[in-house]
Write a protein that holds these residues in place. Sequence first.
Motif, mmCIF file in Angstrom:
data_model
loop_
_atom_site.group_PDB
_atom_site.id
_atom_site.type_symbol
_atom_site.label_atom_id
_atom_site.label_comp_id
_atom_site.label_asym_id
_atom_site.label_seq_id
_atom_site.Cartn_x
_atom_site.Cartn_y
_atom_site.Cartn_z
ATOM 1 N N PRO A 100 0.814 -1.127 -0.032
ATOM 2 C CA PRO A 100 0.487 0.085 0.205
ATOM 3 C C PRO A 100 1.377 1.241 -0.277
ATOM 4 O O PRO A 100 0.053 1.992 -0.506
ATOM 5 C CB PRO A 100 -1.074 0.218 1.718
ATOM 6 C CG PRO A 100 -0.637 -1.624 1.882
ATOM 7 C CD PRO A 100 0.170 -2.122 1.645
ATOM 8 N N GLY A 101 1.883 1.102 -0.359
ATOM 9 C CA GLY A 101 2.943 2.767 0.273
ATOM 10 C C GLY A 101 2.942 3.264 -0.471
ATOM 11 O O GLY A 101 2.640 5.085 -0.866
ATOM 12 N N SER A 108 2.986 3.004 7.023
ATOM 13 C CA SER A 108 1.548 2.051 7.570
ATOM 14 C C SER A 108 1.664 2.735 8.448
ATOM 15 O O SER A 108 -0.332 2.405 8.788
ATOM 16 C CB SER A 108 2.423 1.045 7.974
ATOM 17 O OG SER A 108 3.027 -0.206 6.746
ATOM 18 N N GLU A 109 1.726 3.718 9.145
ATOM 19 C CA GLU A 109 1.067 4.008 10.818
ATOM 20 C C GLU A 109 -0.363 4.991 10.145
ATOM 21 O O GLU A 109 -1.010 5.372 10.925
ATOM 22 C CB GLU A 109 2.213 4.801 11.514
ATOM 23 C CG GLU A 109 2.898 4.649 12.006
ATOM 24 C CD GLU A 109 4.206 3.876 11.350
ATOM 25 O OE1 GLU A 109 4.879 3.514 11.265
ATOM 26 O OE2 GLU A 109 3.735 4.409 9.836
ATOM 27 N N VAL A 110 0.041 5.206 9.295
ATOM 28 C CA VAL A 110 -1.693 5.831 8.773
ATOM 29 C C VAL A 110 -2.533 5.223 7.808
ATOM 30 O O VAL A 110 -3.777 5.444 8.014
ATOM 31 C CB VAL A 110 -0.987 7.483 7.871
ATOM 32 C CG1 VAL A 110 -2.675 8.071 7.221
ATOM 33 C CG2 VAL A 110 -0.332 8.789 8.257
ATOM 34 N N ILE A 111 -1.835 4.811 6.807
ATOM 35 C CA ILE A 111 -2.736 3.307 5.681
ATOM 36 C C ILE A 111 -3.332 2.808 7.154
ATOM 37 O O ILE A 111 -4.606 2.203 6.813
ATOM 38 C CB ILE A 111 -1.535 2.498 5.285
ATOM 39 C CG1 ILE A 111 -1.331 3.271 4.433
ATOM 40 C CG2 ILE A 111 -2.819 1.591 4.481
ATOM 41 C CD1 ILE A 111 -0.208 2.745 3.845
ATOM 42 N N THR A 112 -2.925 2.159 8.264
ATOM 43 C CA THR A 112 -3.662 1.540 9.528
ATOM 44 C C THR A 112 -5.125 2.112 9.777
ATOM 45 O O THR A 112 -5.546 1.457 10.752
ATOM 46 C CB THR A 112 -2.956 0.385 10.825
ATOM 47 O OG1 THR A 112 -2.008 1.549 11.042
ATOM 48 C CG2 THR A 112 -1.736 -0.315 9.938
ATOM 49 N N LEU A 405 -7.053 9.389 3.427
ATOM 50 C CA LEU A 405 -6.513 8.715 4.892
ATOM 51 C C LEU A 405 -5.710 9.855 5.307
ATOM 52 O O LEU A 405 -5.535 9.683 7.218
ATOM 53 C CB LEU A 405 -4.985 8.015 4.546
ATOM 54 C CG LEU A 405 -5.603 6.455 3.867
ATOM 55 C CD1 LEU A 405 -4.441 5.908 3.519
ATOM 56 C CD2 LEU A 405 -6.028 6.034 5.097
ATOM 57 N N ALA A 406 -5.700 11.726 5.071
ATOM 58 C CA ALA A 406 -4.576 12.094 6.100
ATOM 59 C C ALA A 406 -5.778 13.738 6.603
ATOM 60 O O ALA A 406 -5.211 13.761 7.797
ATOM 61 C CB ALA A 406 -3.776 13.118 4.859
#
Length: 486
Positions: A100-101, A108-112, A405-406
């Motif tokens: 997903p990067g 990853s800390e935001v994708i989750t 996501l942000a």
Amino acid sequence: MASTLPDPSPDARTMSAEETVPASRASGGVESHGIDHIPDSERRGRPRELFSVWAAANVNYLSLVIGGALVLMGLSLWQALAVIVVGNLFWLLTGLLAVPGPAAGAPSEVITRTLYGVRGNRVNNAVTGWLISVCYFALNLAAAATAAFSLVGDTGLPVNTAVKALVVVLIAALTLAISVYGHAAIVRLYLPITLALTAVFAVLAVVVLRHTDFGYVPERPLTGNALWATVLAGVALIASGPLSYTTSADFSRYLPRATPARAVAGWTAFGGFLPGVVVCGLGACAATAVDMNDPESSLQPLLPAWFRPVFLLALVLGTIALNALTAYSAGLALQAVGLRIRRQVSVLIDGTVSVSLTLYALLVSNFLDTVGDVLQLTVVLLGPSTAVYAVDIVLRRNHYDGPALADESPTGPFWYCGGVNWRGALALCLGVAASALCVDTVYTGPLATALGGVDLALPAGLVVSAVAYALLMRTGARSGRHPAHP
């Protein structure tokens, strides 16, 4: 709700995408991005660069120690080697989690946030992100320091408590310097580091294999439940390494959006798997010839005099490479927890905490016991969290919207119910509970007791959390309650 992102610079607000300064060049070479979205104009690189990033990080002292520990646990050489291969296959999951990067342009800390919601993800990052990363940083730093102590001793200096503390701080400072400079520095430095470490470990392999007893079997071979218990504990010990990198998208997020997912997953997995098998395998082979309770001292008689300092320096360098990745991700996790601080500051906070834990591990507790307990217990959390993340990638077919996501506001797509995706949280909790019931490390769960000490914590956590998340999210999608659901 206030954003967790540090305040952007005034210039950044007015610059167009074409005028934005690339992160690798900003602030005198220090990466300017934290957990914010990476715009397409700043994406660059090729997926094969990921191989050296992960390879350099996995040629390290701790892998040598763990490989030797498998033989000390009572396995024959070939049983230990089989466990090493199976345990390192979990790098395939690490590769999947890196996919997903490029798609999201986010770490990853935001994708989750898709898994747990904006608020729920803060708790996730505090525990499975920041806390576990700091513990791993401390353990790896302790491993590097052990080799460095021997180097200092060879110079004739006294290796007392003050000297040990100074060595730990110096190694941590070098590590944190790489982490503070960030992604571009990691990509640039890790290829030559990989080549240097490969040369050193090639010499080590020749030395170790000349003394290896390829028919090694312990005096009292394990059988029945005792054998299975040891094999499964060994797989969990090896797998704890790749499973600790649920943050692998942190290092692929600067790749162009169109980068093939298979290439990202493949180069990431191969970069971890190959050195993981080789270095752990060398540790197991060495354990058939020397006492691997104290690897550094025990290997000394086997090594040519000229090679000993080179080998010790390589151990330190490899661990610095590993810990730089860990500190980098821990810094992002601390931002994602909700602290409005810049990434460079969060990395330094992580380093301070880790140095304190390292000094405790070296000066107070037994190092090998600490390694075993921490690595095996983290599987209780890391297995389920990896499974939930992997299933989400599959369900969404890797479709992640970085700018969305942000968005941390209550009107954002990942606010869910009160800021928490209770389906993801429930799936994780069910997996952790199943894993805890089956664990047999510092304590024995009821199911492990019923099975005669056989530890099924890793497969139980993976399967239960994966199935639960898939079912819960499919149900939510059909109900239409949450637009962010796959």
